[in-house]
Motif scaffolding. Structure first.
Motif, PDB file in Angstrom:
ATOM      1  N   GLU A  16      -9.551  -3.132   4.565  1.00 55.66           N
ATOM      2  CA  GLU A  16      -8.420  -2.300   4.978  1.00 55.66           C
ATOM      3  C   GLU A  16      -7.661  -1.690   3.803  1.00 55.66           C
ATOM      4  O   GLU A  16      -7.141  -0.585   3.907  1.00 55.66           O
ATOM      5  CB  GLU A  16      -7.440  -3.120   5.822  1.00 55.66           C
ATOM      6  CG  GLU A  16      -7.922  -3.442   7.203  1.00 55.66           C
ATOM      7  CD  GLU A  16      -8.005  -2.201   8.078  1.00 55.66           C
ATOM      8  OE1 GLU A  16      -7.021  -1.439   8.154  1.00 55.66           O
ATOM      9  OE2 GLU A  16      -9.063  -2.002   8.694  1.00 55.66           O
ATOM     10  N   LEU A  17      -7.572  -2.434   2.699  1.00 53.28           N
ATOM     11  CA  LEU A  17      -6.735  -2.002   1.580  1.00 53.28           C
ATOM     12  C   LEU A  17      -7.517  -1.546   0.359  1.00 53.28           C
ATOM     13  O   LEU A  17      -6.929  -1.096  -0.615  1.00 53.28           O
ATOM     14  CB  LEU A  17      -5.790  -3.139   1.177  1.00 53.28           C
ATOM     15  CG  LEU A  17      -4.849  -3.612   2.272  1.00 53.28           C
ATOM     16  CD1 LEU A  17      -4.091  -4.847   1.816  1.00 53.28           C
ATOM     17  CD2 LEU A  17      -3.883  -2.505   2.678  1.00 53.28           C
ATOM     18  N   GLY A  18      -8.841  -1.686   0.378  1.00 46.61           N
ATOM     19  CA  GLY A  18      -9.642  -1.294  -0.775  1.00 46.61           C
ATOM     20  C   GLY A  18      -9.357  -2.161  -1.997  1.00 46.61           C
ATOM     21  O   GLY A  18      -9.262  -1.660  -3.112  1.00 46.61           O
ATOM     22  N   LEU A  19      -9.207  -3.471  -1.787  1.00 41.83           N
ATOM     23  CA  LEU A  19      -8.870  -4.375  -2.883  1.00 41.83           C
ATOM     24  C   LEU A  19      -9.917  -4.336  -3.989  1.00 41.83           C
ATOM     25  O   LEU A  19     -11.109  -4.201  -3.736  1.00 41.83           O
ATOM     26  CB  LEU A  19      -8.740  -5.812  -2.377  1.00 41.83           C
ATOM     27  CG  LEU A  19      -7.634  -6.086  -1.369  1.00 41.83           C
ATOM     28  CD1 LEU A  19      -7.656  -7.552  -0.963  1.00 41.83           C
ATOM     29  CD2 LEU A  19      -6.274  -5.714  -1.936  1.00 41.83           C
ATOM     30  N   GLU A  35      -2.855   3.818  -3.775  1.00 42.36           N
ATOM     31  CA  GLU A  35      -2.716   4.500  -2.491  1.00 42.36           C
ATOM     32  C   GLU A  35      -2.413   3.550  -1.330  1.00 42.36           C
ATOM     33  O   GLU A  35      -1.935   3.978  -0.291  1.00 42.36           O
ATOM     34  CB  GLU A  35      -3.935   5.373  -2.164  1.00 42.36           C
ATOM     35  CG  GLU A  35      -5.249   4.678  -2.157  1.00 42.36           C
ATOM     36  CD  GLU A  35      -5.924   4.621  -3.526  1.00 42.36           C
ATOM     37  OE1 GLU A  35      -7.054   4.110  -3.575  1.00 42.36           O
ATOM     38  OE2 GLU A  35      -5.347   5.054  -4.526  1.00 42.36           O
ATOM     39  N   THR A  36      -2.687   2.250  -1.483  1.00 43.44           N
ATOM     40  CA  THR A  36      -2.401   1.300  -0.405  1.00 43.44           C
ATOM     41  C   THR A  36      -1.233   0.369  -0.713  1.00 43.44           C
ATOM     42  O   THR A  36      -0.768  -0.335   0.172  1.00 43.44           O
ATOM     43  CB  THR A  36      -3.640   0.454  -0.053  1.00 43.44           C
ATOM     44  OG1 THR A  36      -4.065  -0.268  -1.207  1.00 43.44           O
ATOM     45  CG2 THR A  36      -4.754   1.312   0.486  1.00 43.44           C
ATOM     46  N   GLY A  37      -0.764   0.343  -1.960  1.00 42.69           N
ATOM     47  CA  GLY A  37       0.357  -0.519  -2.320  1.00 42.69           C
ATOM     48  C   GLY A  37       0.322  -0.841  -3.788  1.00 42.69           C
ATOM     49  O   GLY A  37      -0.307  -0.143  -4.576  1.00 42.69           O
ATOM     50  N   HIS A  38       1.015  -1.919  -4.164  1.00 43.76           N
ATOM     51  CA  HIS A  38       0.947  -2.372  -5.548  1.00 43.76           C
ATOM     52  C   HIS A  38       1.101  -3.885  -5.607  1.00 43.76           C
ATOM     53  O   HIS A  38       1.706  -4.489  -4.731  1.00 43.76           O
ATOM     54  CB  HIS A  38       1.995  -1.671  -6.423  1.00 43.76           C
ATOM     55  CG  HIS A  38       3.398  -2.041  -6.091  1.00 43.76           C
ATOM     56  ND1 HIS A  38       4.108  -1.425  -5.094  1.00 43.76           N
ATOM     57  CD2 HIS A  38       4.218  -2.987  -6.611  1.00 43.76           C
ATOM     58  CE1 HIS A  38       5.312  -1.961  -5.019  1.00 43.76           C
ATOM     59  NE2 HIS A  38       5.414  -2.918  -5.922  1.00 43.76           N
ATOM     60  N   GLY A  39       0.496  -4.478  -6.634  1.00 49.71           N
ATOM     61  CA  GLY A  39       0.572  -5.919  -6.823  1.00 49.71           C
ATOM     62  C   GLY A  39      -0.786  -6.570  -6.733  1.00 49.71           C
ATOM     63  O   GLY A  39      -1.821  -5.907  -6.713  1.00 49.71           O
ATOM     64  N   THR A  40      -0.762  -7.912  -6.663  1.00 44.95           N
ATOM     65  CA  THR A  40      -2.002  -8.685  -6.659  1.00 44.95           C
ATOM     66  C   THR A  40      -1.906  -9.862  -5.701  1.00 44.95           C
ATOM     67  O   THR A  40      -0.827 -10.287  -5.304  1.00 44.95           O
ATOM     68  CB  THR A  40      -2.315  -9.261  -8.056  1.00 44.95           C
ATOM     69  OG1 THR A  40      -1.252 -10.128  -8.459  1.00 44.95           O
ATOM     70  CG2 THR A  40      -2.513  -8.178  -9.091  1.00 44.95           C
ATOM     71  N   THR A  41      -3.054 -10.379  -5.329  1.00 47.21           N
ATOM     72  CA  THR A  41      -3.184 -11.665  -4.660  1.00 47.21           C
ATOM     73  C   THR A  41      -4.263 -12.413  -5.429  1.00 47.21           C
ATOM     74  O   THR A  41      -5.281 -11.840  -5.813  1.00 47.21           O
ATOM     75  CB  THR A  41      -3.512 -11.516  -3.158  1.00 47.21           C
ATOM     76  OG1 THR A  41      -3.529 -12.801  -2.557  1.00 47.21           O
ATOM     77  CG2 THR A  41      -4.808 -10.811  -2.906  1.00 47.21           C
ATOM     78  N   THR A  58       3.230  -5.435  -2.437  1.00 45.08           N
ATOM     79  CA  THR A  58       3.929  -4.622  -1.445  1.00 45.08           C
ATOM     80  C   THR A  58       2.921  -3.625  -0.893  1.00 45.08           C
ATOM     81  O   THR A  58       2.213  -2.976  -1.660  1.00 45.08           O
ATOM     82  CB  THR A  58       5.110  -3.861  -2.079  1.00 45.08           C
ATOM     83  OG1 THR A  58       6.007  -4.810  -2.666  1.00 45.08           O
ATOM     84  CG2 THR A  58       5.850  -3.034  -1.048  1.00 45.08           C
ATOM     85  N   LEU A  59       2.858  -3.522   0.435  1.00 40.96           N
ATOM     86  CA  LEU A  59       1.916  -2.599   1.074  1.00 40.96           C
ATOM     87  C   LEU A  59       2.598  -1.298   1.433  1.00 40.96           C
ATOM     88  O   LEU A  59       3.763  -1.286   1.819  1.00 40.96           O
ATOM     89  CB  LEU A  59       1.348  -3.226   2.353  1.00 40.96           C
ATOM     90  CG  LEU A  59       0.573  -4.520   2.197  1.00 40.96           C
ATOM     91  CD1 LEU A  59       0.117  -5.015   3.567  1.00 40.96           C
ATOM     92  CD2 LEU A  59      -0.604  -4.343   1.269  1.00 40.96           C
ATOM     93  N   ASN A  60       1.839  -0.209   1.343  1.00 41.70           N
ATOM     94  CA  ASN A  60       2.323   1.109   1.759  1.00 41.70           C
ATOM     95  C   ASN A  60       1.893   1.451   3.179  1.00 41.70           C
ATOM     96  O   ASN A  60       2.161   2.541   3.646  1.00 41.70           O
ATOM     97  CB  ASN A  60       1.777   2.203   0.831  1.00 41.70           C
ATOM     98  CG  ASN A  60       2.322   2.094  -0.563  1.00 41.70           C
ATOM     99  OD1 ASN A  60       3.365   1.501  -0.796  1.00 41.70           O
ATOM    100  ND2 ASN A  60       1.609   2.654  -1.514  1.00 41.70           N
ATOM    101  N   LYS A  61       1.215   0.549   3.848  1.00 42.16           N
ATOM    102  CA  LYS A  61       0.758   0.814   5.206  1.00 42.16           C
ATOM    103  C   LYS A  61       1.020  -0.404   6.077  1.00 42.16           C
ATOM    104  O   LYS A  61       1.091  -1.530   5.598  1.00 42.16           O
ATOM    105  CB  LYS A  61      -0.711   1.209   5.232  1.00 42.16           C
ATOM    106  CG  LYS A  61      -1.684   0.098   4.870  1.00 42.16           C
ATOM    107  CD  LYS A  61      -3.125   0.563   4.846  1.00 42.16           C
ATOM    108  CE  LYS A  61      -3.780   0.394   6.175  1.00 42.16           C
ATOM    109  NZ  LYS A  61      -5.186   0.752   6.198  1.00 42.16           N
ATOM    110  N   GLU A  62       1.165  -0.167   7.358  1.00 43.18           N
ATOM    111  CA  GLU A  62       1.416  -1.238   8.310  1.00 43.18           C
ATOM    112  C   GLU A  62       0.092  -1.849   8.743  1.00 43.18           C
ATOM    113  O   GLU A  62      -0.877  -1.153   8.998  1.00 43.18           O
ATOM    114  CB  GLU A  62       2.148  -0.685   9.525  1.00 43.18           C
ATOM    115  CG  GLU A  62       2.556  -1.743  10.504  1.00 43.18           C
ATOM    116  CD  GLU A  62       3.410  -1.182  11.623  1.00 43.18           C
ATOM    117  OE1 GLU A  62       3.218  -1.634  12.752  1.00 43.18           O
ATOM    118  OE2 GLU A  62       4.237  -0.302  11.363  1.00 43.18           O
ATOM    119  N   MET A  63       0.080  -3.188   8.819  1.00 47.02           N
ATOM    120  CA  MET A  63      -1.104  -3.907   9.283  1.00 47.02           C
ATOM    121  C   MET A  63      -0.651  -4.920  10.323  1.00 47.02           C
ATOM    122  O   MET A  63       0.350  -5.593  10.135  1.00 47.02           O
ATOM    123  CB  MET A  63      -1.781  -4.629   8.117  1.00 47.02           C
ATOM    124  CG  MET A  63      -2.313  -3.695   7.068  1.00 47.02           C
ATOM    125  SD  MET A  63      -2.979  -4.563   5.629  1.00 47.02           S
ATOM    126  CE  MET A  63      -4.321  -5.473   6.348  1.00 47.02           C
TER     127      MET A  63
END
Length: 85
Positions: A16-19, A35-41, A58-63
């Motif tokens: 979904e996020l192109g990690l 394009e989908t957010g910023h940060g890491t897991t 932080t995500l730029n899209k709703e899931m």
């Protein structure tokens, strides 16, 4: 579509996020493309015994996935910050 188990959750997030995945000394680190957010897991793990996930993103899209636990493992969540559903 329901997401089943921790690996299923990670596969869902990656798709979904192109990690972007990189291997670390302790496990894996996934970065979000801009394009989908910023940060890491990141996972710190001893395969087959335990795994700790450290999330700072932080995500730029709703899931809105539906999660189904597929094993008897115990999951503990510690949260410092904001989580919105």
């Amino acid at each position: 579509m329901p997401v089943k188990g921790m690996q299923g959750w990670l596969d869902y997030m990656a798709e979904e996020l192109g990690l972007i995945c990189e291997l670390t000394q302790w496990g894996k680190r996934y970065s979000l493309p801009s394009e989908t957010g910023h940060g890491t897991t990141e996972s710190v793990e001893e395969p087959g015994l335990w795994c700790v996930w450290i999330n700072d993103f932080t995500l730029n899209k709703e899931m809105k996935p539906t999660y189904i636990q597929d094993d008897p493992l115990l999951y503990i969540l510690f949260l410092s910050g904001e989580l919105r559903f």
